[in-house]
Each structure stands twice: as structure tokens, then as C-alpha cells.
Scaffold this active site. Structure first.
Site, mmCIF file in Angstrom:
data_model
loop_
_atom_site.group_PDB
_atom_site.id
_atom_site.type_symbol
_atom_site.label_atom_id
_atom_site.label_comp_id
_atom_site.label_asym_id
_atom_site.label_seq_id
_atom_site.Cartn_x
_atom_site.Cartn_y
_atom_site.Cartn_z
ATOM 1 N N GLY A 1 -7.694 -4.539 7.160
ATOM 2 C CA GLY A 1 -7.143 -3.420 7.912
ATOM 3 C C GLY A 1 -7.097 -3.631 9.411
ATOM 4 O O GLY A 1 -7.671 -4.590 9.940
ATOM 5 N N LYS B 1 0.858 -1.193 0.000
ATOM 6 C CA LYS B 1 0.000 0.000 0.000
ATOM 7 C C LYS B 1 0.901 1.253 0.000
ATOM 8 O O LYS B 1 1.917 1.263 -0.694
ATOM 9 C CB LYS B 1 -0.983 -0.052 1.162
ATOM 10 C CG LYS B 1 -1.761 -1.382 1.169
ATOM 11 C CD LYS B 1 -2.892 -1.457 2.134
ATOM 12 C CE LYS B 1 -3.570 -2.815 2.006
ATOM 13 N NZ LYS B 1 -4.779 -2.955 2.808
HETATM 14 O O1 G3H Z 1 -4.254 -5.992 -0.163
HETATM 15 C C1 G3H Z 1 -4.341 -6.412 0.979
HETATM 16 C C2 G3H Z 1 -5.568 -6.303 1.737
HETATM 17 O O2 G3H Z 1 -6.084 -5.017 1.667
HETATM 18 C C3 G3H Z 1 -5.471 -6.846 3.123
HETATM 19 O O3 G3H Z 1 -4.877 -5.940 4.001
HETATM 20 P P1 G3H Z 1 -4.618 -6.408 5.526
HETATM 21 O O4 G3H Z 1 -3.864 -7.707 5.434
HETATM 22 O O5 G3H Z 1 -3.849 -5.320 6.134
HETATM 23 O O6 G3H Z 1 -5.991 -6.623 6.128
#
Ligand code: G3H
Length: 264
Positions: free
Chosen positions: A173, A11
Site C-alpha cells: 500500500g 482491488k
Molecule cells: O495485491 C497486491 C498487493 O496488495 C500489493 O499492493 P501494492 O502493490 O499496492 O503494495
């Protein structure tokens, strides 16, 4: 047989210094690509540098997004053709954060899928599920309609280049709980059933479908043991290189187990 695919999605985390240190730490410690494929989706700024640093390793660098035109007056956007020239082979499209925060509609996601395929890049199409899990009828409708619209116009010949991910936003998240392994498998199975309707059973059986949403070291084994989950898309837990390496090692162990009898 569908080979496991482990994708870390950074991200908008890390600086280039942190990114380089992370990649240099893990790139030589990964299992061979014929056992488990490993990718990191990283911010656009880091792509060129990380592609160069990972050449010849089993760590592939993916993009987190691209635009649906090859070029033009689109300030701030990233061309799929330019990504391909860098050596990028995969791009995440339709992530729930793009849909929710940047108002990407199903139609825009579909345009991006076509632009990526046209440019020679394989889309990792995320299927969101915003409804509460109790509302089963709505759940099916959401998931199925996103597959139908996301893949509209994608031919059977193009399908093998597409990976999908079931990513319910209620599980994504900090502070969220992952889908249970059976809930995650139901979502992936629903996607596969929809692919079967569109392209036939045997084509659908060859497509890799990932689960994403609060995946961690603890829940990973049970998720990967599910019949329709072929890998995971990991957010927060991929930010720590030691944790990510351990998760890849778990996937490798499960793969070795599968060689002894699983039909995945
Ligand atoms: O791309 C990954 C997903 O948005 C999952 O994110 P997370 O593992 O932080 O919940």
C-alpha cells in the site's frame, strides 16, 4: 521451468468505462503466453465484460475473491461455480485485505481454496506476514502456519493448480516500502520449503510463488532475478496501463535472459 506470472490486482479501483479502456489498450501489446503469463484481477462487476474482450489474447482475467459454497443464501457473495461458467480460471484468495478488513480466518481461506479447486478454478493463495520483519521467529511461524492451514487437505494431484504469493502486509500500500529483494526471496523460499515438507522437493520446485507489496518499475528487475520469486502481484502500479505494460516487458526481457542459463 517456472514461467513468470505477472498479476495486476486492481482491488476496488476503476469504473467499467475505465476498465474497458485499459484492457483494450494493452491486450494486443502483450508478449506471447509461452514467455510470460499476464493476468488482471478485477472487481466482480467487470469480470464478464473483460473476459469477453480478452478472449484469444494473452491477458487473462482473474477474480479477486470468491465464496466457499457453490450456492445458497449468502447475500453479496460470489459463487466459484458461477465464476467458472464465465470462463474465469484464477481467483485470489486470502489477500491480507480480506483477512484484515473482512475477518477471513485461515480456516475460511482453506474452505475457499477447496471450493475453488472443486469448481475448476486455480487459487492464488496469498500468505500474509503481519509481524515486523525484525521478529524472525514470529515471521517463520506466521508464514509457515498460513501455508499449512491454507492448503490443509489439498492433495498432491491438486497442488500444480495452486499458485502462492508472499504478501507481507508491512510492505503493501501507499507509503509502505517494498521488501528488499532478499527479504522477498526469503519469504518465497520459506513457502517453498513448507511445500517441500508437505508434498516433496520436486513437487514444491514446480509451484509458482509470487511476491507482492509495493512492486514498481524500479524494484521489479531485482525481485524477478531472485531464485524463488516466479512473478509478482502488483497493486497500485498496475492501475496505469502504460506502467503495467512496461513491467510486463521487463519480465519478458528477464525471461529471455533466463533462457540463456537460469535454473528457475
Ligand atoms: O495485491 C497486491 C498487493 O496488495 C500489493 O499492493 P501494492 O502493490 O499496492 O503494495
Amino acid at each position: 521451468m517456472r514461467k513468470p506470472l505477472i498479476v495486476g490486482n486492481w482491488k476496488m479501483y476503476k469504473t467499467i468505462t475505465e476498465a474497458v479502456a485499459y484492457v483494450d489498450r494493452i491486450k494486443a501489446q502483450l508478449p506471447p503466453a509461452d514467455q510470460v503469463e499476464v493476468e488482471l484481477a478485477v472487481p466482480t462487476l467487470f469480470l464478464q465484460s473483460l473476459v469477453e474482450r480478452t478472449r484469444g489474447t494473452n491477458l487473462k482475467i482473474a477474480a479477486e475473491n470468491c465464496f466457499y459454497q457453490d450456492e445458497g443464501a449468502f447475500t453479496g457473495e460470489t459463487s466459484p461455480v458461477a465464476l467458472r461458467e464465465l470462463g474465469i480460471k484464477h481467483v485470489i484468495l486470502g489477500h491480507s485485505e480480506r483477512r484484515r478488513l473482512f475477518y477471513e480466518s485461515d480456516a475460511v481461506v482453506n474452505q475457499k481454496v477447496h471450493a475453488a479447486l472443486q469448481a475448476g478454478i486455480c487459487p492464488l493463495l496469498c500468505v500474509d506476514e503481519t509481524m515486523k520483519r525484525q521478529v524472525q521467529g514470529d515471521r517463520v511461524q506466521w508464514v509457515v502456519s498460513q501455508v499449512l492451514t491454507g492448503l490443509a487437505g489439498v492433495t498432491a494431484a491438486q497442488l500444480p493448480r495452486v499458485t502462492l504469493a508472499y504478501e507481507p502486509s508491512w510492505a503493501i500500500g501507499a507509503g509502505k516500502a517494498a521488501a528488499t529483494p532478499s527479504e522477498a526471496n526469503e519469504g518465497c523460499y520459506l513457502i517453498r520449503q513448507t511445500l517441500a515438507r508437505l508434498y516433496g522437493e520436486s513437487a514444491a520446485a514446480r509451484v509458482r510463488i509470487l511476491y507482492g507489496g509495493s512492486v514498481n518499475q524500479t524494484n521489479l528487475p531485482a525481485l524477478l532475478a531472485q531464485s524463488d520469486i516466479d512473478g509478482v502481484l502488483i497493486g497500485r502500479a498496475s492501475l496505469d496501463p502504460a506502467v503495467f505494460l512496461q513491467m510486463v516487458a521487463v519480465a519478458q526481457q528477464i525471461m529471455n535472459g533466463n533462457d540463456e542459463g537460469s535454473s528457475k
